[in-house]
Scaffold this active site. Structure first.
Site, PDB file in Angstrom:
ATOM      1  N   ARG A  88       0.825  -1.208   0.000  1.00 33.28           N
ATOM      2  CA  ARG A  88       0.000   0.000   0.000  1.00 33.28           C
ATOM      3  C   ARG A  88       0.862   1.262   0.000  1.00 33.28           C
ATOM      4  O   ARG A  88       0.309   2.361  -0.058  1.00 33.28           O
ATOM      5  CB  ARG A  88      -0.884   0.026   1.252  1.00 33.28           C
ATOM      6  CG  ARG A  88      -2.252  -0.588   1.061  1.00 33.28           C
ATOM      7  CD  ARG A  88      -2.900  -0.677   2.424  1.00 33.28           C
ATOM      8  NE  ARG A  88      -4.323  -0.514   2.388  1.00 33.28           N
ATOM      9  CZ  ARG A  88      -5.195  -1.467   2.749  1.00 33.28           C
ATOM     10  NH1 ARG A  88      -4.784  -2.642   3.130  1.00 33.28           N
ATOM     11  NH2 ARG A  88      -6.486  -1.218   2.736  1.00 33.28           N
ATOM     12  N   ARG A 144      -9.826   7.021   5.219  1.00 35.61           N
ATOM     13  CA  ARG A 144      -9.219   5.884   4.518  1.00 35.61           C
ATOM     14  C   ARG A 144      -9.129   6.137   3.015  1.00 35.61           C
ATOM     15  O   ARG A 144      -8.151   5.773   2.374  1.00 35.61           O
ATOM     16  CB  ARG A 144     -10.013   4.605   4.821  1.00 35.61           C
ATOM     17  CG  ARG A 144      -9.757   4.122   6.252  1.00 35.61           C
ATOM     18  CD  ARG A 144     -10.795   3.146   6.721  1.00 35.61           C
ATOM     19  NE  ARG A 144     -10.796   1.928   5.952  1.00 35.61           N
ATOM     20  CZ  ARG A 144     -11.873   1.155   5.776  1.00 35.61           C
ATOM     21  NH1 ARG A 144     -13.022   1.487   6.331  1.00 35.61           N
ATOM     22  NH2 ARG A 144     -11.781   0.061   5.067  1.00 35.61           N
TER      23      ARG A 144
END
Ligand code: AMP
Length: 191
Positions: A88, A144
């Site tokens: 990520r 997020r």
């Protein structure tokens, strides 16, 4: 077959990763699931990860990389794996590159699940009602998505440059999305 699935929270990574991995007979490895299991068991790793997760922030690379290296060293990954939610960040990309180089392996495909923000927010709010995940509240969802845009979306260009990217429209019936992914991967691997 070594693959990974990348896309914003709520794009259906977990569901699709399980299905695709099942078709190829390889393990689906979800860093989010591993962290959640550690949180619910109250392990030291879980205690360290919980606060980051609850805020919608990423768990620091050091902890995440160690967890993934440990998981990829297990025997069931010998014939391949599908990573869901890793890498990520750019340092995580380097860690994976180094690990694969050591094993003498390489990625075969990176599946990008494409969905607009409005679509994924709606899905995540629905999931919140069903599963009650502590990071599925509206504020945390917005964080997020922002973190994804800033830290993870740039990885799409990295893998596109390497010729590994397979972009799939993640909106619609989950079965149809699965078929789209399988067709796109099949085309890539054969072609
Ligand atoms: P997920 O289930 O993939 O949405 O992950 C849930 C949460 O776990 C994320 O919001 C992060 O806090 C943490 N997490 C999962 N994978 C990673 C990763 N590769 N790097 C950092 N944090 C992660």
């Amino acid at each position: 077959m070594r693959m990974l699935v990348i896309g914003p929270p709520g794009a259906g990574k977990g569901t699709q990763a399980e299905r695709i991995a099942g078709r190829y007979g390889i393990p689906a490895i979800s860093t989010g699931d591993i962290f959640r299991a550690n949180v619910s068991q109250g392990t030291p790793l879980g205690r360290q990860a919980k606060d980051f997760m609850d805020r919608g922030a990423y768990v620091p690379d050091e902890l995440t990389n160690a967890l993934v290296l440990d998981r990829l060293a297990q025997d069931d990954t010998a014939s391949g794996f599908l990573l869901d939610g890793f890498p990520r960040t750019l340092p995580q990309v380097s860690t994976l590159d180094d690990c694969l180089a050591e094993q003498g392996g390489a990625l075969d495909a990176v599946v990008q699940l494409v969905a607009e923000s409005d679509e994924v927010v709606t899905r995540l709010l629905k999931r919140a009602e069903l599963q009650g995940r502590s990071d599925d509240t509206e504020d945390v969802i917005r964080t997020r998505l922002e973190v994804y845009r800033e830290q993870t979306h740039p990885l799409v260009a990295v893998y596109a440059d390497r010729g590994l990217l397979v972009s799939v429209d993640a909106v619609g019936d989950p079965d149809e999305v699965t078929e789209r992914i399988l067709t796109a991967i099949g085309g890539r691997v054969i072609g």
